[in-house]
Design an enzyme around this catalytic site. Structure first.
Site, PDB file in Angstrom:
ATOM      1  CE  LYS A   1      -3.912   2.022   2.574  1.00 27.65           C
ATOM      2  NZ  LYS A   1      -4.747   1.932   3.797  1.00 27.65           N
TER       3      LYS A   1
ATOM      4  CB  SER B   1      -8.066   3.728   2.654  1.00 24.55           C
ATOM      5  OG  SER B   1      -7.271   3.138   3.679  1.00 24.55           O
TER       6      SER B   1
ATOM      7  CB  SER C   1      -8.485   0.894   5.589  1.00 24.60           C
ATOM      8  OG  SER C   1      -9.253   2.053   5.423  1.00 24.60           O
TER       9      SER C   1
HETATM   10  N1  GLN Z   1     -13.299   4.278   6.024  1.00 23.09           N
HETATM   11  C1  GLN Z   1     -12.747   4.781   7.257  1.00 23.09           C
HETATM   12  C2  GLN Z   1     -12.341   6.226   7.064  1.00 23.09           C
HETATM   13  O1  GLN Z   1     -12.635   6.743   6.046  1.00 23.09           O
HETATM   14  C3  GLN Z   1     -11.580   3.950   7.676  1.00 23.09           C
HETATM   15  C4  GLN Z   1     -10.339   4.250   6.925  1.00 23.09           C
HETATM   16  C5  GLN Z   1      -9.172   3.427   7.356  1.00 23.09           C
HETATM   17  O2  GLN Z   1      -9.307   2.412   8.036  1.00 23.09           O
HETATM   18  N2  GLN Z   1      -8.008   3.890   6.985  1.00 23.09           N
HETATM   19  O3  GLN Z   1     -11.748   6.828   7.892  1.00 23.09           O
END
Ligand code: GLN
Length: 521
Positions: free
Chosen positions: A96, A171, A195
């Site tokens: 990532k 994400s 995420s």
């Molecule tokens: N979808 C959540 C957010 O937008 C979690 C994102 C994540 O785990 N990085 O913050």
């Protein structure tokens, strides 16, 4: 899917190439160690697969073909010298774009870091290299890991290999899509509110958020420091465990890193026995807003666990209902502080530096140009929530709710060994469906956020299809008891694969494969 998609004669792939991209990490490592195939060949086949499919999927932001082949060659050389190879030596991986890797472009999905090449490796990157894992490149992600669909990437969205018109989750959507598309057998993600688990669920993969502090955050670009945790995405529970074992463990460079032995996740993944394990179904993570097909697959999987000998009860965690609002105060508050470092002076983008403009003006022009709308929204919310006079009402209150959620977990784990729920309320939704509605987007993490707030580990394992799309079952365990999730998930995976006659991913449709441009080799 992975077999048929590269196996088509139009791509010019050989059968051996087609077979290699459908192998698990454990299988590939075994084949490389025995000399059946070279690490170089394995890396090349996956680079070819990326070349032929990534125009459609867009899982990668940067492919490091030269670096990958050099790392693979080093593994082959070590083998020919008779050195013992680690359990993932020569296995390709998608990283990532939130992890630093020395000399390799690292953007975090943001324009503000465009062109930045980090001067050092994240601890996780260093451990991958030391284990002989072959990093293929950097995968797409929501900007600064803020999002649930990868549509917040400044470099364009990623498609879900099951249906390219749908989201791959976020994400860590690029990492999940790469693994589901046969571009890499394993990938790394980060999970601040879901995420890793949410993309794993909607792409039909295994995804794990280890115990907070179980994996070093040194060199992981910070979103919300009290929640961020790195972890594996894989096609099998065993592969996830092998990767977990490589990256986990104490790191003096991260003050929140836990100085304790890494849980025995690999042994647990292959144990395949859940008799006598007490499993709690979280009552609050069901009902309104949950897709009927998701609930049905989840309940069937729980019944399978029961047939395998687990003792299942219902458990109530009443404060989980407030997890989402608490998270959306805590995460923006921490990000407003963390993202202050992107000041046009230290990294990447610099706008308006004409020799006349003052530092503050350049800073403000750069931040306005470099950050996307979701990042700006969160910095504004977080700055407001932390401002004097509001701190107690918002941030302080959210921290109290966080304590209540932790207490719900503690109380639940007095009666059961692990908790289960669906990983996500729905299957992958169409690209664009929620981009105009932040609240609907945030709801994708309804089930995953409680574990981040409590710092406890959680895992998603595929449990079937609803409307032809993957559904994930979430397993949650007490802090430092990560192995319990692997034990349950490994047993469930083995049983479901046996009943189906094949792994779930084999039911994914073919990807439209573009011919490989021989010049790119
Ligand atoms: N979808 C959540 C957010 O937008 C979690 C994102 C994540 O785990 N990085 O913050």
């Amino acid at each position: 899917m992975t077999v048929s998609a590269t196996g088509t004669s139009t791509t010019g792939s050989t059968t051996s190439e087609a077979t290699l991209v459908s192998r698990t990490a454990a299988e590939l490592a075994g084949m490389i160690a025995s000399g059946e195939v070279s690490a170089h060949e394995v890396a090349q086949v996956h680079l070819d697969r990326i070349a032929s499919t990534d125009q459609a999927v867009h899982a990668f932001l940067h492919v490091d073909a030269a670096g990958a082949l050099a790392a693979a060659d080093a593994v082959d050389a070590a083998r020919s010298r008779g050195e013992a190879l680690g359990p993932l030596a020569g296995v390709p991986l998608g990283l990532k774009d939130v992890f630093t890797m020395q000399g390799v472009p690292t953007t975090c999905g943001s324009r503000i870091l465009e062109g930045w090449r980090p001067p050092y490796d994240a601890t996780v990157t260093r451990r991958l290299r030391a284990a002989g894992v072959v990093v293929l490149g950097k995968t797409n992600m929501d900007e600064f890991a803020m999002g649930s669909s990868t549509e917040n990437s400044a470099y364009g969205p990623t498609g879900n290999p099951w249906d390219l018109a749908r989201i791959p989750g976020g994400s860590s959507g690029g990492s999940a899509a790469a693994v589901a598309a046969g571009q890499a057998p394993i990938a790394l993600g980060t999970d601040t509110g879901g995420s890793i688990r949410q993309p794993a669920a909607v792409c039909g993969l295994v995804g794990v958020k280890p115990t907070y502090g179980g994996v070093s955050r040194s060199g992981l670009i910070a979103f919300s420091s009290s929640l961020d945790q790195a972890g594996p995405l894989a096609r099998t529970v065993l592969d996830a465990a092998l990767l977990h074992a490589v990256i986990a463990g104490h790191d003096p460079l991260d003050s929140t890193s836990i100085d304790a032995p890494v849980p025995a996740v690999v042994d647990a993944a292959v144990r395949r026995d859940v008799s006598g394990v007490h499993v709690g179904v979280v009552r609050e993570l069901a009902g309104e807003g949950y897709q009927p097909g998701v609930e049905a697959r989840f309940r069937e999987a729980v019944a399978v666990l029961e047939e395998l000998g687990a003792e299942v009860v219902e458990v109530s965690c009443p404060s989980f209902a407030y997890a989402l609002p608490a998270y959306y105060l805590i995460a923006p508050s921490e990000c407003s502080s963390n993202l202050a470092r992107f000041d046009a002076m230290r990294y990447g983008l610099r706008v308006g530096d004409d020799g006349e403009a003052g530092a503050e003006e350049v800073m403000s022009l750069t931040r306005a140009a470099g950050f996307g709308p979701e990042v700006i929204r969160r910095i504004m919310i977080g700055t407001y929530a932390l401002s004097s006079g509001y701190y107690d009402a918002y941030y302080g209150q959210a921290q109290k709710v966080r304590t209540l959620i932790t207490r719900d977990f503690t109380a639940a784990f007095e009666g059961v060994d692990a908790l289960v729920s669906p990983t996500t309320p729905t299957v992958a939704f169409p690209l664009g469906e929620r981009t105009g509605d932040p609240m609907a987007m945030y709801a994708a993490d309804l089930c995953t956020i409680p574990a981040n707030l409590a710092g406890t580990p959680a895992l998603s394992v595929p449990c079937g299809l609803a409307d032809g799309l993957p559904v994930g079952l979430q397993v949650m365990a007490p802090a430092l008891a990560d192995e319990r999730m692997y034990r349950l998930a490994g047993a469930l995976e083995a049983e479901l694969d046996a009943r189906r006659g094949h792994p779930l991913l084999h039911e994914a449709p073919r990807l439209p494969a573009a011919p490989i441009d021989e010049e790119q080799r």
